[in-house]
Motif scaffolding. Structure first.
Motif, PDB file in Angstrom:
ATOM      1  N   GLN A 299     -42.872 -43.397  68.339  1.00  0.00           N
ATOM      2  CA  GLN A 299     -43.383 -42.829  69.389  1.00  0.00           C
ATOM      3  C   GLN A 299     -42.652 -41.406  69.746  1.00  0.00           C
TER       4      GLN A 299
ATOM      5  N   LEU B 265     -49.134 -47.086  75.277  1.00  0.00           N
ATOM      6  CA  LEU B 265     -48.242 -45.974  74.928  1.00  0.00           C
ATOM      7  C   LEU B 265     -48.396 -44.675  75.805  1.00  0.00           C
TER       8      LEU B 265
ATOM      9  N   TYR C  62     -45.501 -49.123  77.516  1.00  0.00           N
ATOM     10  CA  TYR C  62     -44.252 -48.365  77.469  1.00  0.00           C
ATOM     11  C   TYR C  62     -44.477 -47.065  77.565  1.00  0.00           C
TER      12      TYR C  62
END
Ligand SMILES: [Fe+2]
Length: 457
Positions: free
Chosen positions: A226, A389, A429
């Motif tokens: 990411q 995310l 996250y």
């Protein structure tokens, strides 16, 4: 009078107070360093002229543009009568000056002399001097309270003994306090230099294993890298982004997720950031979602098309099936979602986060959501989205979270500032991103690329 106008006015007053405080401090230092009063005056005038020019160049156009564009022009333009002629003239000049400030030239995608020598030092000065001033206020208040307590104690003690006590305030103690105050108030400048030249460039690769019980067997150990909040600009150049692209490729992830804020303010930088991010490669593809800066720069449609041409799919209220060994996981993506107006074109609000996303979900497999704003997590968990995310917060960017979790400006907008969170129904996250906004400083929040490894248990 809008709440935003009041906040901007209060911040402006605090900022002005901080600048007066520092001018006074510099005057005090000059008195001890330059004995000649003539030279002191000359240096002072030169310094003041330079300072006012810098303020005018960097700050005034933005402030005037913000305040007058958004608050007074609407009411002022409709007003009539001679008493409003002056107001109209001021509005016109401010609007014109504000436009000059915003459209002086396109935002560069490489480090320029103007950015390095004028913009960055000035904005760093503004932030650090403001913090130093606030520390000085707290320190001064503590000193006043301590002196009042001592005075009260002496009065009570004298009254009970009927003899005067010797004055305990010594010159040495006063000097010690003055030196401590100086060290404390100048600490933000030292921290700012550290944050600009070291921490901002000190990338951390975070590794995190994410357990998703309904993950298909074929995706055991599947890795997702990411990257977030690139913010191309003079302090996040195409060369710098290229370095992060190489690092991300070196992680050998199966899939790469880009969670928004590719540009900073200027739409003309979108091609440059897309071109360099096109270098990101992953066998299962590169996917992304859009951030608030794409919305503010009005590039949502155009940057999506540019990414598509380079093989990167931006998910805008869409899903993508990621297939492996006859099994599938469901990747979803949404545009920036907000319940409160924030910044230019921030009026596009949602009443409820992630409305309609339940229709994109796949019931019998892992669902992974790309959503720039971490505030969508509560709703995502209610839907049962296994993993969200996000980015957006920059981990606070300039924060004292290592002292106390509440000492982060991002706490004002979200409880999910950085790292991993879990609640019944899902996990989140929040990536700290790699770029910066407003000032090219990171403190207590180094840039981050995250590598996730999915696991069934
Ligand atoms: Fe951002």
């Amino acid at each position: 009078m809008s709440q935003r106008f009041l906040i901007v006015s209060a911040l402006t007053l605090i900022l002005i107070a901080s600048q007066i405080f520092w001018v006074q401090q510099v005057r005090n230092w000059a008195t001890s360093l330059i004995p000649s009063s003539t030279w002191r005056r000359r240096v002072g005038i030169a310094g003041l002229v330079g300072y006012l020019l810098l303020v005018s160049y960097n700050f005034l156009p933005l402030w005037l543009g913000f305040v007058f564009d958004r608050t007074l022009i609407v009411g002022g333009a409709r007003s009539a009568g001679p008493s409003h002629l002056t107001l109209r003239a001021i509005l016109f000049l401010a609007h014109f000056w504000g436009r000059i400030g915003r459209t002086r030239s396109p935002e560069p995608t490489h480090l320029t002399l103007r950015a390095a020598l004028i913009q960055a030092p000035f904005w760093s000065w503004i932030v650090c001097s403001l913090l130093g001033f606030l520390i000085a206020v707290v320190f001064g208040l503590a000193d006043r309270i301590s002196r009042a307590a001592r005075w009260l104690y002496r009065r009570v003690a004298e009254a009970s003994r009927a003899v005067p006590l010797p004055n305990p305030v010594s010159l040495a103690r006063r000097r010690f306090l003055e030196r401590t105050a100086l060290a404390v108030t100048t600490a933000p400048f030292v921290a700012g230099a550290y944050g600009m030249f070291y921490e901002r460039l000190n990338l951390e690769i975070s590794h995190r294993r994410i357990k998703i019980p309904r993950l298909p067997r074929a995706f055991e150990g599947f890795r997702i890298a990411q990257l977030s909040d690139i913010h191309i600009g003079p302090f996040m150049t195409t060369e710098e982004i290229g370095r992060y692209v190489s690092i991300a490729n070196g992680l050998k992830a199966e899939l790469v997720a880009l969670t928004g804020d590719f540009v900073t303010w200027d739409p003309s930088t979108q091609s440059a950031v897309v071109e360099v991010l096109a270098g990101v490669k992953a066998p299962f593809g590169v996917y992304g979602c859009l951030g608030n800066h794409e919305m503010w720069a009005a590039v949502e449609d155009s940057i999506t098309r540019l990414f598509a041409r380079r093989g990167i799919r931006i998910l805008r209220g869409e899903r993508a099936a990621i297939r492996s060994g006859g099994e599938v996981i469901n990747l979803l993506g949404v545009d920036y979602q907000s319940r409160s107006p924030m910044g230019p074109r921030g009026q596009r609000l949602v009443r409820e986060y992630l409305q309609g996303v339940d229709r994109l979900m796949a019931p019998d497999t892992a669902n992974i959501l790309l959503s720039h704003n971490p505030n969508t997590f509560d709703r995502a968990a209610e839907y049962g989205i296994d993993l969200s995310l996000a980015g957006h917060t920059h981990g606070g960017q300039v924060t004292l979270e290592f002292v106390h979790p509440d000492l982060s400006p991002s706490r004002l907008i979200t409880p999910y500032v950085r790292g991993w969170f879990a609640k019944p129904g899902g996990q989140l996250y929040v990536n700290r991103g790699i770029g910066t906004i407003f000032v090219p400083i990171r403190f207590g929040a180094p840039p981050e690329i995250t590598l996730f490894e999915l696991a069934r248990s």
